[in-house]
Each structure stands twice: as structure tokens, then as C-alpha cells.
Design a protein around this motif. Sequence first.
Motif, short mmCIF file in Angstrom:
data_model
loop_
_atom_site.label_atom_id
_atom_site.label_comp_id
_atom_site.label_asym_id
_atom_site.label_seq_id
_atom_site.Cartn_x
_atom_site.Cartn_y
_atom_site.Cartn_z
N ALA A 1 0.60 -0.96 0.19
CA ALA A 1 -0.07 -0.07 -0.29
C ALA A 1 0.81 1.30 0.39
CB ALA A 1 -0.80 0.33 1.48
N THR B 1 2.51 2.15 -3.06
CA THR B 1 1.76 2.38 -5.07
C THR B 1 0.56 3.30 -4.63
OG1 THR B 1 0.00 0.95 -3.30
CG2 THR B 1 0.98 0.15 -5.33
N PHE B 2 1.05 3.78 -2.84
CA PHE B 2 0.46 5.12 -3.04
C PHE B 2 0.96 6.02 -3.57
CE2 PHE B 2 0.92 9.00 -0.02
CZ PHE B 2 -0.64 9.15 0.23
N THR C 1 3.73 5.61 -5.69
CA THR C 1 4.05 5.56 -6.77
C THR C 1 2.85 6.14 -7.49
OG1 THR C 1 4.40 3.32 -6.47
CG2 THR C 1 3.74 3.85 -9.13
N VAL D 1 -1.97 1.52 -10.70
CA VAL D 1 -1.76 1.40 -9.39
C VAL D 1 -2.30 2.06 -8.65
CG1 VAL D 1 0.49 2.28 -8.01
CG2 VAL D 1 0.41 2.00 -10.39
N GLY D 2 -2.83 2.75 -9.05
CA GLY D 2 -4.36 3.01 -7.58
C GLY D 2 -5.01 2.37 -7.29
N TYR E 1 -2.97 -0.42 -5.00
CA TYR E 1 -3.61 0.73 -4.11
C TYR E 1 -4.89 0.35 -3.18
CZ TYR E 1 -3.64 4.11 -0.55
OH TYR E 1 -4.28 4.72 0.54
N MET F 1 -5.40 -2.08 0.21
CA MET F 1 -5.32 -1.00 1.55
C MET F 1 -6.53 -2.12 2.19
SD MET F 1 -4.03 1.49 2.21
CE MET F 1 -5.26 2.28 3.61
N CYS G 1 -11.49 5.27 1.55
CA CYS G 1 -10.71 4.71 0.87
C CYS G 1 -12.22 5.04 -0.26
CB CYS G 1 -10.60 2.88 0.96
SG CYS G 1 -8.91 2.90 1.41
N THR H 1 -2.18 6.37 7.75
CA THR H 1 -1.46 4.64 7.01
C THR H 1 0.02 5.29 7.17
OG1 THR H 1 -0.95 5.88 4.69
CG2 THR H 1 -2.37 3.11 5.12
#
Length: 232
Positions: free
Chosen positions: A21, A24-25, A27, A41-42, A45, A49, A86, A176
Amino acid sequence: MTFTQLLSGFALPHALVGTVALVTFWTAGLARKGSPLHKGVGKVYMVAMIGVILTAIPLTASMALKGQWIGATFLAYLVILVSHSCRMAWLAVRCKRDFERYIGMGFRFSAIVLTVAGTAVVTVGLWFEAWLLIIFGLLGPLGGWDAWNLLRKGPQSPKWWLKEHYGAMIGNGVATHIAFMQIGLMRLVPELGSTVIQHLAWFGPLAVGIAAGYWLDRRYLRPRPTPVEPAV
């Protein structure tokens, strides 16, 4: 193996999906908004999550069974806060052309739960005189206030959905990163457990999140100047 030990066994899967997470957050955050990389990538992520949330629930129960009430309260609140963020981040993109659908019953219920949970965390913080818990808990009522203002005023910009999306993602990032530095990093490197480092771990991500929100608002929501036509 006791039940508490079984619940504690979720720590490793939680750390693994949490690492995915975090990677990728950043990125997705650094990629060009709307690009295939950002979208792809989202999605990874968001899946990561979900894993973070699901593995955090037994860890919260484990802390509660051990009598670690402050830690259990903090982690349970993170589960609620991150679940809310999220959902909002995902729904804002899905409903960017349908504001009424975005602010449906799910939005209202989630905002109420967040407000109640944040208020409960503030109460626990007052009871145990944990000031950092009090300050962090205030994010819940503040999030509920923002939701109420959105319901009352409606969208203030055609890009309302973008603000909701990156606002929720910033909230995710703050939560996070605080969890990683307060729980994960402190366990890996106990030498970092000084008061100064702990305060930085709490307020550093929060300060970065506020600055990022201000910068994104100026970049994407500030009205563009109307071009002046040359005089004839």
C-alpha cells in the motif's frame, strides 16, 4: 496456540500488504493524474488497502484482549478512518458525473460513523490523558463537518469529485503513514522511540497532508484567469 496468539499472527500479512500500500500510494501519487499508470497502480493500492483493513481487525481484537486499550482504540479508529477514505476516494471517481449518487445514504452513514468514532477516540484520549490520541481523534468530527458542508452547500466546482478524491487519498496517506511510523517502524527500530521522534511520527504526516491539500487545491481548483482579448 491461544486465540490471542492466533489473532496476533495477522501481523506479518498486515505488514506485507501495508508495504504494498505504501509503495503504490507514492507511485500513484507521483504519476501523472489520469494516466494509465496512475489508474492501474491506484487499483492495486485500493486492493492492498482492503487487505490492510481486513488484517487490522484481528490485530485490534488481539490488542483489546491483552488489555492494550489505547493501542486497540487507535487501531480500530484507523480501520474506520481508512475504510471511510478508501470508499470516498473510489466513489468520487465512479460518481464524478452524478453528485446526488455520491452523497447517497452510504455517504451519510459513513460520515456519521466517522464522526462518532472520532468523538469516542477523543473521549478515550481525555480519559487516559493521551493528548496525541485526542488530536488525532478530532479528524473524525472534522471529516463529518466537511461532509455536512458538502451536503448543505452542494458542489462548489465542476471538479468537486477531484477534490473529494485527492482529499480522501491524502487522508489515507496521513493515517497509514502515522500507523507505519508509530507501530511498524517503532517495533523495527526501538531506538527511534524518543518523545521527539514520536511527535514527528504523529504530526509529520499530518503537516505534509495539509500542505499537499493546499497545493492540490491551488493547482486544480483555482479559477484560471480569463484571457484578455487584444484591443482592436
